[in-house]
Design an enzyme around this catalytic site. Structure first.
Site, PDB file in Angstrom:
ATOM      1  N   ASP A   1      67.817 -22.774   4.696  1.00  0.00           N
ATOM      2  CA  ASP A   1      68.960 -22.290   5.471  1.00  0.00           C
ATOM      3  C   ASP A   1      68.528 -21.437   6.654  1.00  0.00           C
ATOM      4  O   ASP A   1      67.405 -20.906   6.691  1.00  0.00           O
ATOM      5  CB  ASP A   1      69.905 -21.472   4.576  1.00  0.00           C
ATOM      6  CG  ASP A   1      69.191 -20.323   3.876  1.00  0.00           C
ATOM      7  OD1 ASP A   1      68.236 -20.591   3.134  1.00  0.00           O
ATOM      8  OD2 ASP A   1      69.584 -19.154   4.076  1.00  0.00           O
ATOM      9  N   ASP A   6      62.112 -18.883  11.122  1.00  0.00           N
ATOM     10  CA  ASP A   6      62.722 -18.360   9.893  1.00  0.00           C
ATOM     11  C   ASP A   6      63.733 -19.376   9.361  1.00  0.00           C
ATOM     12  O   ASP A   6      64.891 -19.372   9.765  1.00  0.00           O
ATOM     13  CB  ASP A   6      63.393 -17.024  10.190  1.00  0.00           C
ATOM     14  CG  ASP A   6      63.949 -16.338   8.951  1.00  0.00           C
ATOM     15  OD1 ASP A   6      63.619 -16.759   7.832  1.00  0.00           O
ATOM     16  OD2 ASP A   6      64.717 -15.376   9.126  1.00  0.00           O
ATOM     17  N   GLU A  50      68.975 -18.249   1.266  1.00  0.00           N
ATOM     18  CA  GLU A  50      68.189 -17.012   1.300  1.00  0.00           C
ATOM     19  C   GLU A  50      68.835 -15.970   2.192  1.00  0.00           C
ATOM     20  O   GLU A  50      68.770 -14.764   1.907  1.00  0.00           O
ATOM     21  CB  GLU A  50      66.771 -17.327   1.790  1.00  0.00           C
ATOM     22  CG  GLU A  50      65.768 -16.181   1.621  1.00  0.00           C
ATOM     23  CD  GLU A  50      65.706 -15.266   2.839  1.00  0.00           C
ATOM     24  OE1 GLU A  50      65.067 -14.203   2.763  1.00  0.00           O
ATOM     25  OE2 GLU A  50      66.310 -15.622   3.877  1.00  0.00           O
ATOM     26  N   GLU A  51      69.467 -16.422   3.271  1.00  0.00           N
ATOM     27  CA  GLU A  51      70.037 -15.483   4.232  1.00  0.00           C
ATOM     28  C   GLU A  51      71.284 -14.774   3.707  1.00  0.00           C
ATOM     29  O   GLU A  51      71.777 -13.838   4.339  1.00  0.00           O
ATOM     30  CB  GLU A  51      70.361 -16.204   5.544  1.00  0.00           C
ATOM     31  CG  GLU A  51      69.164 -16.840   6.238  1.00  0.00           C
ATOM     32  CD  GLU A  51      68.128 -15.836   6.737  1.00  0.00           C
ATOM     33  OE1 GLU A  51      68.368 -14.622   6.597  1.00  0.00           O
ATOM     34  OE2 GLU A  51      67.080 -16.265   7.258  1.00  0.00           O
ATOM     35  N   ASP A 104      55.352 -16.661  -0.400  1.00  0.00           N
ATOM     36  CA  ASP A 104      56.584 -16.963   0.329  1.00  0.00           C
ATOM     37  C   ASP A 104      56.457 -16.387   1.740  1.00  0.00           C
ATOM     38  O   ASP A 104      55.446 -15.776   2.096  1.00  0.00           O
ATOM     39  CB  ASP A 104      57.783 -16.362  -0.411  1.00  0.00           C
ATOM     40  CG  ASP A 104      59.125 -16.918   0.056  1.00  0.00           C
ATOM     41  OD1 ASP A 104      59.140 -17.860   0.869  1.00  0.00           O
ATOM     42  OD2 ASP A 104      60.175 -16.395  -0.378  1.00  0.00           O
ATOM     43  N   HIS A 106      66.798 -14.328  13.910  1.00  0.00           N
ATOM     44  CA  HIS A 106      68.163 -13.822  13.763  1.00  0.00           C
ATOM     45  C   HIS A 106      68.791 -13.479  15.107  1.00  0.00           C
ATOM     46  O   HIS A 106      69.745 -12.707  15.166  1.00  0.00           O
ATOM     47  CB  HIS A 106      68.210 -12.598  12.835  1.00  0.00           C
ATOM     48  CG  HIS A 106      67.895 -12.910  11.409  1.00  0.00           C
ATOM     49  ND1 HIS A 106      68.445 -12.213  10.353  1.00  0.00           N
ATOM     50  CD2 HIS A 106      67.098 -13.852  10.838  1.00  0.00           C
ATOM     51  CE1 HIS A 106      67.986 -12.713   9.213  1.00  0.00           C
ATOM     52  NE2 HIS A 106      67.169 -13.708   9.494  1.00  0.00           N
TER      53      HIS A 106
END
Length: 589
Positions: free
Chosen positions: A167, A200, A234-235, A263, A554
């Site tokens: 995601d 990301d 995850e976000e 990770d 982001h």
């Protein structure tokens, strides 16, 4: 063999001359003793401890596969070709073009059409990596969670677990004009590939899959079983994806099943004239706190001194003006990082270096080092990493322009330093707000309990949990272990045979922390050896000079430098091959 005796040398007999007192010697010794006693009275007592003889921050030597060195040589010769570079652009660019955006208000899988893009993404992965999907066991958890299992020949070896999420954070519509290239174009300008997820974390997922596909193509057969686990939310804390995957692992294999986990995490940085790989051996905790202010409503033509929105603003400003202090402690993984920088960085400030050395045994020197650290290069970043941070991310209140708002609220996101806890964070917020609640004459309730009351309150101040994401800081993964040595040695090997091959830049591998929260939080019972790391340099995520060092994560203009990304793929390749040869159950003394 009989009992062996250890004899002291015979003491010579004293002569009559030797027995006479040497008054000049006695006077001298007495004077020296007095001076020493006077000096010791002003020395930090902890400095009197015996100094350690162990080296400060010894560096793990470069590690390269031996059993599979010929296989690796063939793969490496492929990685440097223009054809492989073009395929990497195609692989990652295609993944970026599918907008797997995730939102805070996502409903359960099956009850929200916004999940549908993940089905398209899975179809893309199956087409892009046919060998992986044909030869590895693939399990889907909660529809979109992906678990790949590559069975090794030796079932007695604990498996290696690699992770990356599918995601991405949403792109705000009103920022589209700020993007140099569209966020879901996967456009390659010859140096950087652009789009949301390039840094990301689709680059991580695609990088692992490229590695697995390449190893399969070259006929590699692992001895140690390899897992790839990929969540899809995850976000928003991973409750639909990673948590379900972790529960699947626990119910299927049990606790401590994996040898180690790697990770996403910190990248290669530059500081004090050296390149630094700070492995995330821990990560900060997480707490969302809602601050609400309720006050009587009414018509806007007869307002009080402060409406509920005004009262809330004063409360929030008070919190921002009183942030949590940052402290350097010996228990923080960052303390070891700074010691390593002091030992190996050529431009490290001399005063700070001396203070850090003394701080090993002196609390006074530790305070001095803290002060100098925050005043040095990167001091603001160090302060953030060493403190519990707060960010007011959501606000709301009011329903009409001519009606006094009866309720206003804000949500504060806290990232809890590894030396603190949820309880300490909540208690600190309460302590900070007690005086302003009294000043504003607000009844104060925190997390279900009354803190203070007023005789004639102007309103009600309430603290409450927001969501169910509260999380304690992660345990610190041991650095005196073979998994850490394997990872550190692999990173050094990649550096020395990659971008550092012709560089005179000193290279440091040390422990660090992840300031954000990753999917690893759900896997704490599955291995004590949890590491967070990306083998990318800051220059690989910064297509524009005006961007911050973390690039467009982001934010706008997220992009990745493809030449740097090839080193990330090399990292996964070397890690898998090195792990296949390593004894990951050893403890390093």
């Amino acid at each position: 063999m009989g009992k062996q005796e250890f004899l002291l040398p015979a003491r010579p007999q004293a002569t009559s001359a030797d027995k006479r007192p040497k008054w000049n010697t006695i006077v001298l010794l007495a004077s020296v003793s007095a001076l020493l006693w006077k000096g010791f009275r002003h020395v930090d007592v902890k400095l009197l401890d015996s100094p350690t003889t162990a080296p400060i921050c010894p560096q793990v030597p470069a590690l390269s596969p031996q059993t599979h060195k010929h296989l690796l040589a063939d793969i490496e010769s492929e990685y440097v070709t223009d054809d492989f570079k073009s395929r990497v652009v195609e692989w990652l660019g295609g993944a970026i073009q599918i907008p797997t955006q995730i939102y805070d208000d996502m409903k359960d899988v099956g009850n929200d059409s916004r999940w549908d893009n993940f089905g398209k993404f899975h179809s893309y992965l199956e087409d892009a990596f046919p060998l992986v999907h044909d030869r590895l066991e693939v399990t889907k958890i909660n529809t979109y969670g992906l678990v790949y299992r590559w069975e090794g020949s030796d079932a007695s070896l604990k498996p290696l677990l690699l992770m990356a999420h599918q995601d991405v954070v949403p792109v705000q519509e009103d920022t589209l004009s700020q993007w140099v290239n569209p966020p879901f174009s996967g456009y390659f300008d010859g140096e950087f590939l652009w789009g949301r997820g390039t840094c990301d974390d689709k680059h991580g997922l695609i990088g692992i899959l490229v590695t697995l596909e390449t190893l399969l193509k070259h006929g590699y057969k692992p001895t140690r079983t390899i897992f790839l686990a990929s969540g899809f939310d995850e976000e928003i804390s991973g409750h639909f994806g990673a948590r379900r995957i972790a529960n699947h692992f626990l119910s299927t294999y049990g606790e401590n099943y994996f040898a180690m986990l790697v990770d996403e995490g910190p990248t290669l940085t530059k500081a004090f004239g050296a390149r630094v790989a700070a492995l995330g051996v821990s990560e900060k905790g997480y707490a969302n706190v809602q601050v609400s202010v309720a006050s009587p409503g009414g018509h806007s033509s007869v307002p009080p001194t402060h409406t509920s929105i005004g009262l809330l603003a004063l409360v929030l400003v008070h919190l921002e003006e009183n942030p949590e202090p940052a402290h350097l402690t010996r228990t923080s993984p960052l303390y070891k990082l700074y010691q390593c920088q002091a030992e190996h960085s050529p431009n490290f400030p001399e005063k700070l270096k001396k203070a850090l050395r003394k701080s090993l045994h002196s609390d006074k020197a530790l305070k001095t080092a803290e002060k100098l650290l925050f005043a040095s290069e990167g001091g603001d970043v160090n302060r953030i990493y060493l403190s519990t941070t707060q960010a007011i991310d959501l606000v709301g209140g009011g329903v009409k322009v001519n009606a006094l708002p009866e309720l206003a609220w804000g949500v504060i996101n806290h990232r809890i330093t590894t030396d603190s806890s949820l309880n300490a964070t909540h208690s600190s917020i309460i302590d900070k707000l007690i005086p302003i609640a009294r000043e504003l004459q607000l009844d104060f309730e925190a997390f279900g309990s009354s803190v203070s009351t007023e005789l004639d309150p102007a309103g009600q101040l309430t603290l409450s949990h927001f969501g169910d994401d509260d999380l304690e800081p992660a345990p610190v993964s041991p650095t005196d272990s073979s998994p850490y040595q394997l990872l550190a040695g692999t990173i050094r090997g990649i550096w020395e045979t990659g971008r550092g091959k012709y560089s005179e830049e000193p290279f440091i591998v040390a422990s660090g922390i992840m300031p954000a929260s990753t999917d690893t939080k759900h896997f704490r019972k599955l291995t004590p050896h949890v590491f967070r790391y990306n083998h990318l340099g800051t220059e690989d995520m910064r297509p524009l000079k005006s961007q911050p060092q973390n690039g467009g994560k982001h934010s706008v203009n997220e992009a990745i430098r493809i030449d740097g990304y090839r080193d990330q793929i090399r990292f996964f390749t070397h890690l898998i091959l090195n792990a296949d040869e390593a004894n990951l159950s050893l403890r390093i003394s």
